[in-house]
Design a protein around this motif. Structure first.
Motif, PDB file in Angstrom:
ATOM      1  N   ASP A  45       1.003  -1.440   0.430  1.00  0.00           N
ATOM      2  CA  ASP A  45      -0.337  -0.119  -0.383  1.00  0.00           C
ATOM      3  C   ASP A  45       0.878   1.071   0.050  1.00  0.00           C
ATOM      4  O   ASP A  45       2.158   1.238   0.774  1.00  0.00           O
ATOM      5  N   PHE A  46       0.943   2.263  -1.038  1.00  0.00           N
ATOM      6  CA  PHE A  46       1.170   3.507  -1.003  1.00  0.00           C
ATOM      7  C   PHE A  46       0.380   4.645  -1.898  1.00  0.00           C
ATOM      8  O   PHE A  46      -0.473   4.310  -2.131  1.00  0.00           O
ATOM      9  N   ARG A  47       1.139   5.703  -0.563  1.00  0.00           N
ATOM     10  CA  ARG A  47      -0.114   7.129  -1.512  1.00  0.00           C
ATOM     11  C   ARG A  47       0.942   7.381  -2.626  1.00  0.00           C
ATOM     12  O   ARG A  47       2.411   8.002  -2.619  1.00  0.00           O
ATOM     13  N   PHE A  48       0.417   7.972  -3.302  1.00  0.00           N
ATOM     14  CA  PHE A  48       0.891   8.714  -5.074  1.00  0.00           C
ATOM     15  C   PHE A  48      -0.499   9.998  -5.196  1.00  0.00           C
ATOM     16  O   PHE A  48      -1.740   9.479  -5.502  1.00  0.00           O
ATOM     17  N   ASN A  49       0.205  10.751  -5.060  1.00  0.00           N
ATOM     18  CA  ASN A  49      -0.304  12.136  -5.591  1.00  0.00           C
ATOM     19  C   ASN A  49      -1.696  12.229  -4.421  1.00  0.00           C
ATOM     20  O   ASN A  49      -2.523  12.321  -5.537  1.00  0.00           O
ATOM     21  N   GLY A  50      -1.807  11.915  -3.798  1.00  0.00           N
ATOM     22  CA  GLY A  50      -3.053  12.155  -2.096  1.00  0.00           C
ATOM     23  C   GLY A  50      -3.562  11.065  -2.353  1.00  0.00           C
ATOM     24  O   GLY A  50      -4.657  11.095  -1.364  1.00  0.00           O
ATOM     25  N   ARG A  51      -3.781  10.026  -2.832  1.00  0.00           N
ATOM     26  CA  ARG A  51      -4.233   9.227  -2.662  1.00  0.00           C
ATOM     27  C   ARG A  51      -3.886   7.407  -2.041  1.00  0.00           C
ATOM     28  O   ARG A  51      -2.556   7.396  -2.966  1.00  0.00           O
ATOM     29  N   ALA A  73      11.213  -3.571  -4.212  1.00  0.00           N
ATOM     30  CA  ALA A  73      13.347  -2.633  -4.257  1.00  0.00           C
ATOM     31  C   ALA A  73      12.026  -1.683  -6.010  1.00  0.00           C
ATOM     32  O   ALA A  73      12.427  -0.359  -5.321  1.00  0.00           O
ATOM     33  N   GLN A  74      12.328  -2.523  -7.171  1.00  0.00           N
ATOM     34  CA  GLN A  74      12.081  -1.592  -7.881  1.00  0.00           C
ATOM     35  C   GLN A  74      10.823  -0.976  -7.766  1.00  0.00           C
ATOM     36  O   GLN A  74      10.491   0.762  -8.389  1.00  0.00           O
ATOM     37  N   ALA A  75       9.666  -1.047  -7.408  1.00  0.00           N
ATOM     38  CA  ALA A  75       8.305  -0.322  -6.932  1.00  0.00           C
ATOM     39  C   ALA A  75       8.933   1.103  -6.351  1.00  0.00           C
ATOM     40  O   ALA A  75       8.117   2.215  -6.577  1.00  0.00           O
ATOM     41  N   ARG A  76       9.606   0.676  -4.845  1.00  0.00           N
ATOM     42  CA  ARG A  76       9.734   1.903  -4.324  1.00  0.00           C
ATOM     43  C   ARG A  76       9.803   2.996  -4.855  1.00  0.00           C
ATOM     44  O   ARG A  76      10.718   4.138  -4.538  1.00  0.00           O
ATOM     45  N   GLY A  82       8.661   9.831  -8.717  1.00  0.00           N
ATOM     46  CA  GLY A  82       7.170  10.580  -8.576  1.00  0.00           C
ATOM     47  C   GLY A  82       6.996   9.549  -9.381  1.00  0.00           C
ATOM     48  O   GLY A  82       5.887  10.457 -10.474  1.00  0.00           O
ATOM     49  N   ILE A  83       6.922   8.094  -9.706  1.00  0.00           N
ATOM     50  CA  ILE A  83       6.567   7.055 -11.265  1.00  0.00           C
ATOM     51  C   ILE A  83       5.496   6.184 -10.513  1.00  0.00           C
ATOM     52  O   ILE A  83       6.073   6.019  -9.925  1.00  0.00           O
ATOM     53  N   GLU A  87       0.946   2.103 -13.277  1.00  0.00           N
ATOM     54  CA  GLU A  87       0.444   2.470 -14.575  1.00  0.00           C
ATOM     55  C   GLU A  87       2.660   1.852 -15.165  1.00  0.00           C
ATOM     56  O   GLU A  87       2.116   2.070 -16.395  1.00  0.00           O
ATOM     57  N   GLU A  88       3.449   2.150 -14.472  1.00  0.00           N
ATOM     58  CA  GLU A  88       4.674   1.564 -15.450  1.00  0.00           C
ATOM     59  C   GLU A  88       4.412   0.220 -15.181  1.00  0.00           C
ATOM     60  O   GLU A  88       4.752  -0.150 -16.013  1.00  0.00           O
ATOM     61  N   ALA A  89       3.675  -0.527 -14.527  1.00  0.00           N
ATOM     62  CA  ALA A  89       3.611  -1.685 -14.525  1.00  0.00           C
ATOM     63  C   ALA A  89       2.932  -2.007 -16.116  1.00  0.00           C
ATOM     64  O   ALA A  89       3.283  -2.826 -16.702  1.00  0.00           O
ATOM     65  N   LYS A  90       1.715  -1.590 -16.352  1.00  0.00           N
ATOM     66  CA  LYS A  90       0.772  -1.690 -16.898  1.00  0.00           C
ATOM     67  C   LYS A  90       1.647  -1.246 -18.642  1.00  0.00           C
ATOM     68  O   LYS A  90       1.064  -2.067 -19.700  1.00  0.00           O
ATOM     69  N   ARG A  91       2.709  -0.176 -18.553  1.00  0.00           N
ATOM     70  CA  ARG A  91       2.921  -0.420 -19.259  1.00  0.00           C
ATOM     71  C   ARG A  91       3.978  -1.668 -19.982  1.00  0.00           C
ATOM     72  O   ARG A  91       3.836  -1.920 -21.490  1.00  0.00           O
TER      73      ARG A  91
END
Length: 357
Positions: A45-51, A73-76, A82-83, A87-91
């Motif tokens: 669970d993480f916070r991104f752009n206020g969500r 580790a890669q996700a962190r 700021g990515i 969404e990066e995984a989907k791409r």
């Protein structure tokens, strides 16, 4: 509070389902969810752009603890830049799918490469059996699927279907082939995750004892002696021909398969040294094998050598140029040894039993 040293693979394996879904925390916010149906997944669970968002790294054990930590580790790192890692995984998945479709890295494609790779190591008959097994049990279900998208659960379902039908022997052969195909895929970088078939053997249902049928074999000394007497009486009182009779008498003395025996050539045998060297390419396991000759075996071969007609020890008029296993089997039955009490392959079990008794 999370453990300082995180989870272990054993703890992940032993995590049992409960009435409600629960979490087993690892390190740096990574956790393993365990659902009531037994399913396990890696999440964060993480916070991104206020969500507040949740990223899933994959199911366990398809995604191992080490692999989950690597992905985490890669996700962190992406979040720190700021990515959005989701969404990066989907791409990346879309790009990977495009590349795989272009390259044709389906299960069927990988199987073709694997079969070509192992062909030189197998006897033609063994290779053909694998072709039949693949065509009947795996290719119809998996041929067109991308190798990276075939899951542990999918492979497990195939094996369970064979178990349900009572095809235990086929189940084991299919498992062996799946393990080989996916190991080949990992080695060649067609998969970046662990082999999804690797843990199937550990969780495979044990075949019920009452469903196991063994090839009939004589294992008691008195029964073996009676069978050998029947063979000698048959040889003396019938005319199956010197080559069939010699094969019939030698098979109980040489611990090889009938096909390996009847296909022998004279250059493999040194009667003086008392050795018989079976070449690797003729053996089912594709390894050379040396048998040591008893006095009786030497005498049979000396007598047979005087009637030599070609390079084969057991000359025959079949297309192979030598006696066939079917002919030796027929002689065995004519000698009075029934199929219920003993088969040609049974002599190897007889010798193995007596050696370890």
């Amino acid at each position: 509070m999370p453990k300082v040293d995180g989870l272990t693979a054993k703890e992940c394996d032993n995590a049992k389902p409960q009435a409600k879904e629960y979490r087993k925390p690892d390190l740096n916010g990574l956790y393993l969810t365990v659902r009531p149906n037994g399913g396990k997944s890696w999440k964060h669970d993480f916070r991104f752009n206020g969500r507040m968002l949740t990223i899933t790294y994959g199911r366990y054990p398809e995604v191992s603890l080490a692999e989950a930590r690597r992905r985490h580790a890669q996700a962190r790192e992406l979040i720190a830049k700021g990515i959005n890692p989701i969404e990066e995984a989907k791409r990346e998945k879309e790009e990977l799918t495009r590349q795989e479709l272009t390259q044709g890295l389906t299960f069927g494609k990988v199987v073709s490469e694997w079969m070509a790779h192992i062909k030189a190591e197998l006897a033609p008959s063994t290779y053909h059996k694998k072709e039949i097994l693949l065509a009947k049990h795996l290719l119809p279900l998996l041929a067109d699927k991308l190798i990276r998208e075939i899951s542990f659960q999918e492979l497990k379902a195939i094996l369970q279907g064979l178990e349900a039908d009572g095809h235990w022997g086929t189940r084991d052969k299919v498992l062996y082939v799946l393990t080989g195909v996916f190991d080949f895929a990992v080695v060649n970088d067609y998969l970046t995750t662990a082999n999804p078939a690797a843990k199937l053997s550990k969780i495979a249902t044990k075949q019920p004892a009452e469903s196991i049928s063994h090839r009939p074999a004589l294992t008691e000394p008195e029964d073996v002696g009676e069978a050998l007497r029947k063979i000698e009486e048959y040889v003396k009182g019938h005319s199956a021909g010197p080559y069939v009779e010699a094969a019939l008498r030698l098979l109980p003395m040489i611990p090889v398969r009938i096909k390996e025996l009847v296909g022998a050539t004279w250059d493999e045998i040194d009667i003086g040294d008392g050795t018989w060297d079976f070449r690797a390419e003729r053996m089912k396991v594709r390894k050379p094998y040396r048998a040591y000759l008893s006095k009786q075996a030497k005498a049979i071969l000396e007598e047979l050598k005087d009637t030599r007609q070609n390079d084969f020890v057991f000359f025959g008029t079949s297309a192979t140029g030598h006696v066939t296993g079917e002919t030796v089997l027929k002689a065995t039955r004519n000698a009075g040894i029934s199929q219920e009490e003993h088969c040609l392959h049974g002599w190897r079990s007889t010798m193995s039993t007596k050696r370890t008794a």
